[in-house]
Scaffold this motif. Structure first.
Motif, short mmCIF file in Angstrom:
data_model
loop_
_atom_site.label_atom_id
_atom_site.label_comp_id
_atom_site.label_asym_id
_atom_site.label_seq_id
_atom_site.Cartn_x
_atom_site.Cartn_y
_atom_site.Cartn_z
N GLU A 302 0.83 -1.20 0.00
CA GLU A 302 0.00 0.00 0.00
C GLU A 302 0.86 1.25 0.00
N TRP A 303 1.89 1.27 0.84
CA TRP A 303 2.75 2.45 0.90
C TRP A 303 3.39 2.69 -0.46
N GLU A 304 3.93 1.65 -1.07
CA GLU A 304 4.64 1.85 -2.34
C GLU A 304 3.68 2.23 -3.45
N LYS A 305 2.48 1.70 -3.44
CA LYS A 305 1.51 2.11 -4.46
C LYS A 305 1.17 3.58 -4.29
N ALA A 306 0.96 4.04 -3.06
CA ALA A 306 0.67 5.45 -2.84
C ALA A 306 1.82 6.33 -3.29
N ALA A 307 3.05 5.81 -3.17
CA ALA A 307 4.23 6.61 -3.49
C ALA A 307 4.61 6.57 -4.97
N ARG A 308 4.22 5.54 -5.72
CA ARG A 308 4.76 5.37 -7.06
C ARG A 308 3.71 5.29 -8.16
N TRP A 309 2.51 4.90 -7.84
CA TRP A 309 1.51 4.59 -8.87
C TRP A 309 0.97 5.87 -9.49
N ASP A 310 0.97 5.93 -10.81
CA ASP A 310 0.42 7.06 -11.56
C ASP A 310 -0.95 6.66 -12.09
N PRO A 311 -2.04 7.24 -11.55
CA PRO A 311 -3.37 6.80 -11.99
C PRO A 311 -3.66 7.13 -13.45
N ALA A 312 -2.95 8.09 -14.03
CA ALA A 312 -3.22 8.46 -15.43
C ALA A 312 -2.67 7.43 -16.40
N THR A 313 -1.57 6.82 -16.05
CA THR A 313 -0.92 5.88 -16.96
C THR A 313 -0.88 4.45 -16.44
N GLY A 314 -1.06 4.29 -15.14
CA GLY A 314 -0.92 2.97 -14.53
C GLY A 314 0.53 2.57 -14.31
N ARG A 315 1.46 3.45 -14.64
CA ARG A 315 2.88 3.15 -14.52
C ARG A 315 3.38 3.46 -13.11
N SER A 316 4.41 2.75 -12.68
CA SER A 316 5.05 3.03 -11.40
C SER A 316 6.23 3.96 -11.63
N ARG A 317 6.20 5.11 -10.94
CA ARG A 317 7.26 6.10 -11.08
C ARG A 317 8.43 5.79 -10.16
N ARG A 318 9.56 6.49 -10.39
CA ARG A 318 10.70 6.35 -9.49
C ARG A 318 10.41 7.02 -8.15
N PHE A 319 9.70 8.15 -8.20
CA PHE A 319 9.40 8.95 -7.01
C PHE A 319 7.94 9.39 -7.09
N PRO A 320 7.37 9.88 -6.01
CA PRO A 320 5.98 10.33 -6.08
C PRO A 320 5.73 11.39 -7.14
N TRP A 321 6.69 12.32 -7.35
CA TRP A 321 6.51 13.42 -8.28
C TRP A 321 6.87 13.06 -9.72
N GLY A 322 7.49 11.93 -9.94
CA GLY A 322 7.90 11.54 -11.28
C GLY A 322 9.20 10.78 -11.26
N ASP A 323 9.96 10.88 -12.35
CA ASP A 323 11.20 10.11 -12.48
C ASP A 323 12.45 10.93 -12.21
N ASP A 324 12.32 12.25 -12.09
CA ASP A 324 13.49 13.10 -11.86
C ASP A 324 14.01 12.93 -10.44
N PRO A 325 15.34 13.00 -10.25
CA PRO A 325 15.92 12.87 -8.91
C PRO A 325 15.41 13.97 -7.98
N PRO A 326 15.46 13.74 -6.67
CA PRO A 326 14.97 14.74 -5.72
C PRO A 326 15.80 16.01 -5.75
N THR A 327 15.13 17.12 -5.56
CA THR A 327 15.79 18.40 -5.34
C THR A 327 15.26 18.99 -4.04
N ALA A 328 15.78 20.15 -3.66
CA ALA A 328 15.32 20.81 -2.43
C ALA A 328 13.87 21.24 -2.53
N ARG A 329 13.31 21.26 -3.73
CA ARG A 329 11.89 21.61 -3.89
C ARG A 329 10.98 20.40 -3.63
N HIS A 330 11.55 19.21 -3.73
CA HIS A 330 10.74 18.00 -3.66
C HIS A 330 10.65 17.40 -2.27
N ALA A 331 11.75 17.46 -1.51
CA ALA A 331 11.80 16.66 -0.28
C ALA A 331 12.86 17.19 0.67
#
Length: 433
Positions: A302-331
């Motif tokens: 459940e935790w990983e689905k909440a964190a990675r699942w994209d309801p628009a595509t059904g794809r699992s992302r690298r991060f909640p916001w997408g595939d780009d690495p984290p920056t100070a704006r993200h986390a």
């Protein structure tokens, strides 16, 4: 040699340097007496962690990848984490602080020379995509977080400083519905993913609700004020036994302050910030709060689905916001701040469903035991993951303010005994739909 290989080589060198700069900050902030002292039986002396980082780098990069002669084969056993319990390490004939610094510097010089000459595309799994180097980067950053936790247990004047975390532009509360259905858990494509993150596999998760943010200090204080620590109804039998045996009355480092609560954070005592996630609670405390609140802890899928699942595509992302690495704006990562940020402080890091701060701030306890995924194969050694599989360990996901971006992703899995709370651990709640 391809441009991509050279870029990878540059990235590895930069990551190794960043990790070593952080190690230096954590070990040079205190005098030699504090380096060799054991600040808690739960933790190693800081000087052990320092030399252990060098020992692992020597074993994997200098000797294995590089095929070079050993630097200090005489200390291999001293810095083998499986040979000596943390409580026993102060009694070992450890390297002195100056010896440890010279040792890790010598190893690093040789490791960088290995990096300069290594074929990162020679077909060997250990070096493909720079895996062995990435493993060592993650290992050092993980020990840096461990050393940061040791600093939190250290008595005496404050030695670490950092700016306060950002506030939330808009408060975040409530929960979201995650629809039921399959999603892809784990990874086959993340180049530096560790063995327990592999392989990717389909998991069906029934619909569930999950909190938009981790449980805050204010929410947890309400549990305390309602007598939650004195009522066995909210605790599992094992949790209640531990609460009584350990004398738990509040999160670690909390104390009463008039009609509220204060906490000591890296040597400074101040009132807890109501909007920030509660930290330094064990699994049993998290489980008890969730039951008191009429909810439960999420499972790991459940935790990983909440964190990675994209309801628009059904794809699992690298991060909640997408595939780009984290920056100070993200986390809130990388020890930029010395405590969690308020719920809602990183709106750009939210998932498509509006779940916030799943990466950074606090490690989040989940209800699952530690086990391998279907098709699990230990690599490059059994002692990284496999020996810990079983019901003795509970899972933590998402990283904390003390976790580096190189050592966390949507698939990253952490684990510990359910009684542990010296780690930067919090939680969020879930419930059945």
């Amino acid at each position: 040699m391809t441009i991509e290989t050279e870029r990878l080589r540059d990235r590895v060198a930069a990551d190794l340097l960043r990790a070593r700069d952080r190690t230096a900050l954590l070990t040079e902030a205190v005098d030699d007496g504090d380096l060799i002292r054991q600040h808690s039986p739960l933790m190693s002396p800081l000087v052990w962690d320092l030399a252990h980082v060098g020992s692992q780098e020597e074993l994997w990069l200098v000797r294995d990848v590089g095929g070079r002669d050993p630097v200090r084969p005489d200390i291999d056993e001293l810095y083998d984490a499986f040979k000596h319990a943390r409580a026993d390490r102060p009694d070992l004939p450890l390297l002195t602080p100056s010896e440890a610094r010279r040792y890790v510097a010598q190893v690093r010089d040789k490791a960088l020379d290995v990096l300069d000459h290594a074929r990162l595309d020679d077909g060997r799994r250990l070096v493909a995509d720079g895996f062995a180097f990435g493993m060592i980067v993650q290992h050092e950053q993980q020990h840096d977080e461990t050393m940061l936790a040791t600093h939190q247990l250290r008595a005496g004047a404050p030695v670490l400083t950092a700016p306060p975390p950002p506030t939330a532009p808009t408060p975040v509360n409530g929960e979201v519905l995650v629809p039921g259905g399959p999603f892809t858990m784990g990874t086959d494509t993340e180049p530096w993913a560790l063995d327990n993150e592999r392989s990717s596999h389909q998991v069906f998760v029934p619909a569930f609700h999950i909190d938009r943010a981790a449980v805050t200090n204010a929410q947890y204080a309400a549990f305390l004020d309602a007598g939650g620590y004195d009522d066995p109804r909210w605790w599992s039998p094992a949790g209640w036994d531990h609460r009584q045996a350990a004398g738990l009355t509040a999160p670690a480092h909390w104390q009463r302050d008039g009609d509220g609560w204060a906490a000591t954070v890296f040597g400074r005592t101040a009132r807890v910030v109501p909007e920030e996630p509660v930290v330094h609670v064990c699994f049993w405390e998290a489980e008890a709060y969730a039951k008191w609140a009429g909810k439960r802890l999420p499972t790991e899928p459940e935790w990983e689905k909440a964190a990675r699942w994209d309801p628009a595509t059904g794809r699992s992302r690298r991060f909640p916001w997408g595939d780009d690495p984290p920056t100070a704006r993200h986390a809130n990562l990388g020890q930029r701040h010395l405590r969690p940020a308020a719920a809602g402080a990183f709106p750009e890091g939210a998932s498509p469903l509006g779940v916030h701060q799943l990466i950074g701030d606090v490690w989040e306890w989940v209800a699952s035991d530690f086990a391998g995924y279907p098709g699990f194969a230990a690599f490059p050694y059994r002692e990284y993951s496999e020996v810990f599989f079983g019901p003795d360990y509970k899972m933590l996901r998402g990283g904390s303010f003390g976790t580096d971006s190189a050592a966390v992703r949507g698939t990253f899995r952490n684990w510990d005994y359910p009684i542990r709370r010296q780690i930067f651990s919090g939680f969020r709640c879930a419930r059945d739909a």
